[in-house]
Enzyme design. Structure first.
Site, PDB file in Angstrom:
ATOM      1  N   ASP A  27      43.497  -5.530  35.861  1.00 52.20           N
ATOM      2  CA  ASP A  27      44.428  -4.996  34.877  1.00 52.20           C
ATOM      3  C   ASP A  27      44.175  -5.809  33.599  1.00 52.20           C
ATOM      4  O   ASP A  27      43.651  -6.928  33.672  1.00 52.20           O
ATOM      5  CB  ASP A  27      45.839  -5.227  35.442  1.00 52.20           C
ATOM      6  CG  ASP A  27      46.916  -5.112  34.398  1.00 52.20           C
ATOM      7  OD1 ASP A  27      46.891  -4.160  33.619  1.00 52.20           O
ATOM      8  OD2 ASP A  27      47.795  -6.000  34.368  1.00 52.20           O
ATOM      9  N   ASP A  29      46.335  -6.138  30.102  1.00 53.38           N
ATOM     10  CA  ASP A  29      47.403  -6.897  29.460  1.00 53.38           C
ATOM     11  C   ASP A  29      48.189  -7.704  30.495  1.00 53.38           C
ATOM     12  O   ASP A  29      48.596  -7.170  31.519  1.00 53.38           O
ATOM     13  CB  ASP A  29      48.349  -5.957  28.685  1.00 53.38           C
ATOM     14  CG  ASP A  29      49.084  -6.704  27.601  1.00 53.38           C
ATOM     15  OD1 ASP A  29      48.450  -7.072  26.597  1.00 53.38           O
ATOM     16  OD2 ASP A  29      50.287  -6.974  27.786  1.00 53.38           O
TER      17      ASP A  29
HETATM   18  N1  PLP Z   1      50.553   0.934  27.312  1.00 58.87           N
HETATM   19  C1  PLP Z   1      50.785   0.322  26.137  1.00 58.87           C
HETATM   20  C2  PLP Z   1      51.143   1.147  24.959  1.00 58.87           C
HETATM   21  C3  PLP Z   1      50.689  -1.071  26.033  1.00 58.87           C
HETATM   22  O1  PLP Z   1      50.931  -1.670  24.857  1.00 58.87           O
HETATM   23  C4  PLP Z   1      50.358  -1.824  27.191  1.00 58.87           C
HETATM   24  C5  PLP Z   1      50.249  -3.277  27.138  1.00 58.87           C
HETATM   25  O2  PLP Z   1      50.251  -3.901  26.096  1.00 58.87           O
HETATM   26  C6  PLP Z   1      50.120  -1.155  28.378  1.00 58.87           C
HETATM   27  C7  PLP Z   1      50.224   0.223  28.406  1.00 58.87           C
HETATM   28  C8  PLP Z   1      49.790  -1.866  29.662  1.00 58.87           C
HETATM   29  O3  PLP Z   1      48.438  -2.151  29.742  1.00 58.87           O
HETATM   30  P1  PLP Z   1      47.837  -2.816  31.063  1.00 58.87           P
HETATM   31  O4  PLP Z   1      47.810  -1.743  32.122  1.00 58.87           O
HETATM   32  O5  PLP Z   1      46.474  -3.263  30.630  1.00 58.87           O
HETATM   33  O6  PLP Z   1      48.741  -3.946  31.423  1.00 58.87           O
HETATM   34 CA    CA Z   2      49.359  -5.466  32.920  1.00 58.03          CA
END
Ligand code: PLP
Ligand code: CA
Length: 304
Positions: A27, A29
């Site tokens: 993953d 973020d």
């Molecule tokens: N969607 C948006 C708009 C985001 O800003 C984020 C994280 O910053 C995510 C989804 C989640 O991303 P990930 O699946 O990489 O944690």
């Molecule tokens: Ca995440």
């Protein structure tokens, strides 16, 4: 005890796990970066795994950018040589779903950012043009003909009119209702949060009386995209690393992967233990197999 999962691992146990697995799904973020900043040690971990010949994939629910922007971001933040083919975002997978699974014939009404529209365009999926006259209301704006799907993702320019139009299109039972992801919110710095795609999808679910099909994590579809593009992806050889129990750990468990929670993001170990101790067996799908403080804990495993 007698409860399975939530095992906090370190040193030699991490080394054994990394040796045992061939495929690493990260993953983004909360695991490898926070917004525009790489998590300390993450570049070294990802670079080392790739150098050792491990297969590394990125599975992100962030649908706001097309994959080519992620390639630039990886390189900007110091991840070496991450290529388009390693990146599975909810926008890219939504485009694949519309093109290859439902083979949509007609237009798609999109609630989302330009990055999502760009990804659809690259898959030759026609989208309804949004040329809203600022004075228009749902009483007088025209509805497009031949709308075969409504796709909802994160949209920082969400309006009542878009919600209203989408609800009208969904009156047609032949019109599909898809969501890039169902994430409720995202952490920002300074204690603020950003409402996620899930909050917009929920509004449209209420207005339409229908349930969206979710493309991103925790649905299995992203894993199906990976295994259809790379040969020999055996779930038993995969480790899914994420920061959110209800999204990433559930995704891993839905796909039959071993899961690891890293504590640099949204979920806390106490929440994982609560799910583990719960009498409701469906809660056990949120429980990680392994827990680390940060993926930087992998680093000693790369030392000779
Ligand atoms: N969607 C948006 C708009 C985001 O800003 C984020 C994280 O910053 C995510 C989804 C989640 O991303 P990930 O699946 O990489 O944690
Ligand atoms: Ca995440």
């Amino acid at each position: 005890f007698g409860f399975k999962g939530c095992q906090k691992i370190r040193g030699p146990q991490i080394r054994n796990l990394l040796e045992a697995k061939d495929f690493f799904l990260f993953d983004c973020d909360g695991v490898i970066w926070h917004g525009e900043k790489a998590i300390s040690g993450a570049t070294a971990v990802v670079n080392s795994l790739i150098r050792r010949g491990k297969n590394v994939f990125f599975v992100t629910n962030n649908c706001t950018r097309p994959r080519e922007n992620y390639v630039l971001k990886f390189s900007r933040l110091g991840f070496n040589g991450v290529i388009l083919e390693q990146i599975f975002s909810s926008s890219y997978c939504s485009a694949l779903y519309l093109r290859d699974v439902v083979k949509v014939r007609g237009q798609v009404f999109v609630i989302g950012c330009d990055g999502l529209r760009r990804e659809l365009l690259q898959a030759a999926i026609p989208c309804v043009e949004e040329a809203d006259d600022p004075g228009a209301t749902i009483y007088d704006c025209p509805l497009a003909a031949n709308v075969k799907a409504v796709l909802v993702g994160h949209d920082d320019k969400m309006t009542f009119l878009k919600l209203a139009k989408a609800s009208c299109y969904l009156r047609d039972p032949e019109c599909l209702f898809l969501a890039t992801d169902n994430d409720p919110w995202h952490p920002l710095s300074g204690g603020r949060i950003l409402p996620g795609s899930g909050s917009l999808t929920a509004a449209l679910e209420v207005a339409s009386g229908r349930k969206a099909t979710v493309i991103g994590k925790p649905s299995r579809f992203m894993f199906e995209c990976i295994s259809s593009q790379f040969s020999g992806v055996d779930p038993a050889q995969c480790l899914m690393v994420g920061d959110r129990l209800e999204v990433d750990m559930l995704f891993g468990s839905n796909c039959g992967l071993d899961t690891m929670l890293t504590l640099t993001g949204v979920s806390q170990i106490e929440e994982a233990q609560e799910y583990r101790n719960s009498e409701l067996t469906s809660n056990h799908s949120f429980v990680p197999d392994y827990v680390v403080d940060t993926i930087a804990d992998f680093l000693p495993a790369f030392e000779e």
